[in-house]
Design a protein around this motif. Sequence first.
Motif, PDB file in Angstrom:
ATOM      1  N   LYS A 143       5.437  -0.512 -62.012  1.00  0.00           N
ATOM      2  CA  LYS A 143       6.707   0.201 -61.728  1.00  0.00           C
ATOM      3  C   LYS A 143       6.455   0.490 -60.216  1.00  0.00           C
ATOM      4  O   LYS A 143       5.678   0.634 -59.735  1.00  0.00           O
ATOM      5  CB  LYS A 143       7.056   1.421 -62.552  1.00  0.00           C
ATOM      6  N   ASP A 144       7.716   0.764 -59.934  1.00  0.00           N
ATOM      7  CA  ASP A 144       7.789   1.266 -58.173  1.00  0.00           C
ATOM      8  C   ASP A 144       7.413   0.190 -57.330  1.00  0.00           C
ATOM      9  O   ASP A 144       6.710   0.765 -56.409  1.00  0.00           O
ATOM     10  CB  ASP A 144       7.475   2.428 -58.065  1.00  0.00           C
ATOM     11  N   ILE A 145       7.530  -1.021 -57.375  1.00  0.00           N
ATOM     12  CA  ILE A 145       7.013  -1.983 -56.387  1.00  0.00           C
ATOM     13  C   ILE A 145       8.039  -3.118 -56.293  1.00  0.00           C
ATOM     14  O   ILE A 145       9.067  -3.280 -56.849  1.00  0.00           O
ATOM     15  CB  ILE A 145       5.741  -2.744 -57.268  1.00  0.00           C
ATOM     16  N   SER A 146       8.109  -3.097 -54.959  1.00  0.00           N
ATOM     17  CA  SER A 146       9.288  -3.990 -54.358  1.00  0.00           C
ATOM     18  C   SER A 146       9.101  -5.531 -54.635  1.00  0.00           C
ATOM     19  O   SER A 146       7.858  -6.091 -54.798  1.00  0.00           O
ATOM     20  CB  SER A 146       9.389  -3.986 -52.861  1.00  0.00           C
ATOM     21  N   VAL A 147      10.123  -6.454 -54.591  1.00  0.00           N
ATOM     22  CA  VAL A 147       9.837  -7.684 -54.718  1.00  0.00           C
ATOM     23  C   VAL A 147       9.116  -8.295 -53.387  1.00  0.00           C
ATOM     24  O   VAL A 147       8.316  -9.218 -53.577  1.00  0.00           O
ATOM     25  CB  VAL A 147      11.435  -8.468 -54.894  1.00  0.00           C
ATOM     26  N   ASP A 148       9.285  -7.939 -52.216  1.00  0.00           N
ATOM     27  CA  ASP A 148       8.492  -8.228 -51.200  1.00  0.00           C
ATOM     28  C   ASP A 148       7.026  -8.095 -51.551  1.00  0.00           C
ATOM     29  O   ASP A 148       6.205  -8.865 -51.122  1.00  0.00           O
ATOM     30  CB  ASP A 148       8.980  -7.644 -49.966  1.00  0.00           C
ATOM     31  N   GLU A 149       6.620  -6.632 -52.101  1.00  0.00           N
ATOM     32  CA  GLU A 149       5.243  -6.561 -52.384  1.00  0.00           C
ATOM     33  C   GLU A 149       4.743  -7.418 -53.389  1.00  0.00           C
ATOM     34  O   GLU A 149       3.611  -7.938 -53.504  1.00  0.00           O
ATOM     35  CB  GLU A 149       5.182  -5.162 -52.653  1.00  0.00           C
ATOM     36  N   ILE A 150       5.484  -7.901 -54.466  1.00  0.00           N
ATOM     37  CA  ILE A 150       5.348  -8.737 -55.633  1.00  0.00           C
ATOM     38  C   ILE A 150       4.881 -10.284 -54.919  1.00  0.00           C
ATOM     39  O   ILE A 150       4.313 -10.797 -55.113  1.00  0.00           O
ATOM     40  CB  ILE A 150       6.394  -8.744 -56.590  1.00  0.00           C
ATOM     41  N   ALA A 151       5.838 -10.499 -54.228  1.00  0.00           N
ATOM     42  CA  ALA A 151       5.806 -11.939 -53.464  1.00  0.00           C
ATOM     43  C   ALA A 151       4.495 -12.023 -52.586  1.00  0.00           C
ATOM     44  O   ALA A 151       3.754 -12.932 -52.642  1.00  0.00           O
ATOM     45  CB  ALA A 151       6.877 -12.192 -52.430  1.00  0.00           C
ATOM     46  N   GLU A 152       4.234 -10.814 -51.941  1.00  0.00           N
ATOM     47  CA  GLU A 152       3.137 -10.975 -51.328  1.00  0.00           C
ATOM     48  C   GLU A 152       1.729 -10.960 -52.042  1.00  0.00           C
ATOM     49  O   GLU A 152       0.590 -11.827 -51.489  1.00  0.00           O
ATOM     50  CB  GLU A 152       3.069  -9.667 -50.367  1.00  0.00           C
ATOM     51  N   SER A 153       1.674 -10.344 -53.174  1.00  0.00           N
ATOM     52  CA  SER A 153       0.526 -10.365 -54.070  1.00  0.00           C
ATOM     53  C   SER A 153       0.600 -11.792 -54.569  1.00  0.00           C
ATOM     54  O   SER A 153      -0.745 -12.195 -55.052  1.00  0.00           O
ATOM     55  CB  SER A 153       0.794  -9.254 -55.063  1.00  0.00           C
ATOM     56  N   LEU A 154       1.543 -12.748 -54.602  1.00  0.00           N
ATOM     57  CA  LEU A 154       1.470 -13.882 -55.039  1.00  0.00           C
ATOM     58  C   LEU A 154       1.393 -14.890 -54.058  1.00  0.00           C
ATOM     59  O   LEU A 154       1.379 -16.323 -54.178  1.00  0.00           O
ATOM     60  CB  LEU A 154       2.843 -14.281 -55.742  1.00  0.00           C
ATOM     61  N   GLU A 155       0.953 -14.545 -52.820  1.00  0.00           N
ATOM     62  CA  GLU A 155       0.702 -15.359 -51.839  1.00  0.00           C
ATOM     63  C   GLU A 155       1.891 -16.152 -51.206  1.00  0.00           C
ATOM     64  O   GLU A 155       1.640 -17.457 -50.633  1.00  0.00           O
ATOM     65  CB  GLU A 155      -0.531 -16.049 -52.040  1.00  0.00           C
ATOM     66  N   VAL A 156       3.023 -15.652 -51.493  1.00  0.00           N
ATOM     67  CA  VAL A 156       4.373 -16.386 -50.930  1.00  0.00           C
ATOM     68  C   VAL A 156       5.062 -15.093 -50.171  1.00  0.00           C
ATOM     69  O   VAL A 156       4.791 -13.868 -50.313  1.00  0.00           O
ATOM     70  CB  VAL A 156       5.136 -17.161 -52.033  1.00  0.00           C
ATOM     71  N   ASN A 157       6.237 -15.697 -49.533  1.00  0.00           N
ATOM     72  CA  ASN A 157       7.109 -14.625 -49.329  1.00  0.00           C
ATOM     73  C   ASN A 157       8.317 -14.540 -50.035  1.00  0.00           C
ATOM     74  O   ASN A 157       8.515 -15.325 -51.030  1.00  0.00           O
ATOM     75  CB  ASN A 157       7.819 -15.039 -47.832  1.00  0.00           C
TER      76      ASN A 157
END
Length: 372
Positions: free
Chosen positions: A282-296
């Motif tokens: 929870k409380d995690i932005s899409v940008d942060e998720i993308a970064e954790s997945l090694e993409v933008n």
Amino acid sequence: MDIFDPITFYYILTFAISFTVTILGVMLLGLHIAPDKELDSLRFSRNYLAISYFVLGISGFVSFLSQQETENELLMASCTLIIASYQALLFTYTILTLIQPLYIKRKQIFVQLGIITFVAVLLLLTLFSTSHFIYNLVFYIVVVAYLSQLSFYTYLFRLKYNVCLRSLEEYYDEDEHIRLRWVNLSFYGALIIGVLALTSLFLNLYFYILFSILYTAYYAYMVSRFYNYQIDFKFAIPVINQNEKISEEINNKCDPQYKIEKIEKFSFILDKWVEEKKFTQKDISVDEIAESLEVNHSFLQYYFRTYMQTDFRTWRSELRVCEAQSILKENPDISLEKVRELVGFNHRANFHQQFQKITGLTPSQYKQQKPV
């Protein structure tokens, strides 16, 4: 010449409609579109539509000059069915080019044009060189194929329309279905015209005359939509072109294996992300998720729209609801509030809305179900 004679009136009307539709096609080609790369999809769409106008206009002139159709009802039925099939293809891809230009490939269109042309030649050959029984058999097979064509195009439009709608709503974070209403009207208007074209084959000449006037009015409407496109649909252009830029960025890499490797790598990382149930965070932005997945963020959007036929937000909600179902099955006494927290929904209303949307049941109804 008695202009009130149905056959005479039919040919006069055919000439008038053919002339009108041809002029509308010329108007489309004369439509000024700013020399902006962002409007490339509009240019392609305009050209497809203009071709469909010229196909109909030229066929009408041929009918007027030969004046054989009313004397040969089978020829009239065959020509109507063939033209309707061409029109269905061109109108569908005209609209798809506006909302999902990345999906459209010239090869797709040429292959389908080739199939329709082959079937058209086969139908006409059976009309002029075989028995009435064989022609009827082929004709009704072609009718079924035409209905299948319309059904496929309807499915395809709904699929691509929903992708476009989700992309716009994700980009603007607002409900955008009202601003896309004219796209729906345009497609379903074309679909109704296609169905009426088929219906006209089995009714009298008066219905066909009425149908001809109706489709001419629709063609005029489509030209007016194109003239207003740059104003009415301007809001969608940034979203469409954002996807195009991402696609170009991937396709233009010097290593031909780059695209495959990047997609495969991301797919592997995403599978691991799902396996570790990180979608419940929870409380995690899409940008942060993308970064954790090694993409933008842009690549994340591109991947889901292109390869998953959905958007990330919808896909994650489906995973969360699926996880909620598993928790409820394993722990029937757990509170719904606890389930909501475990699967990552911040708000109770959103949890209930998404759960019911995906499963058809509210969380309470699902929980009360007796295990099978």
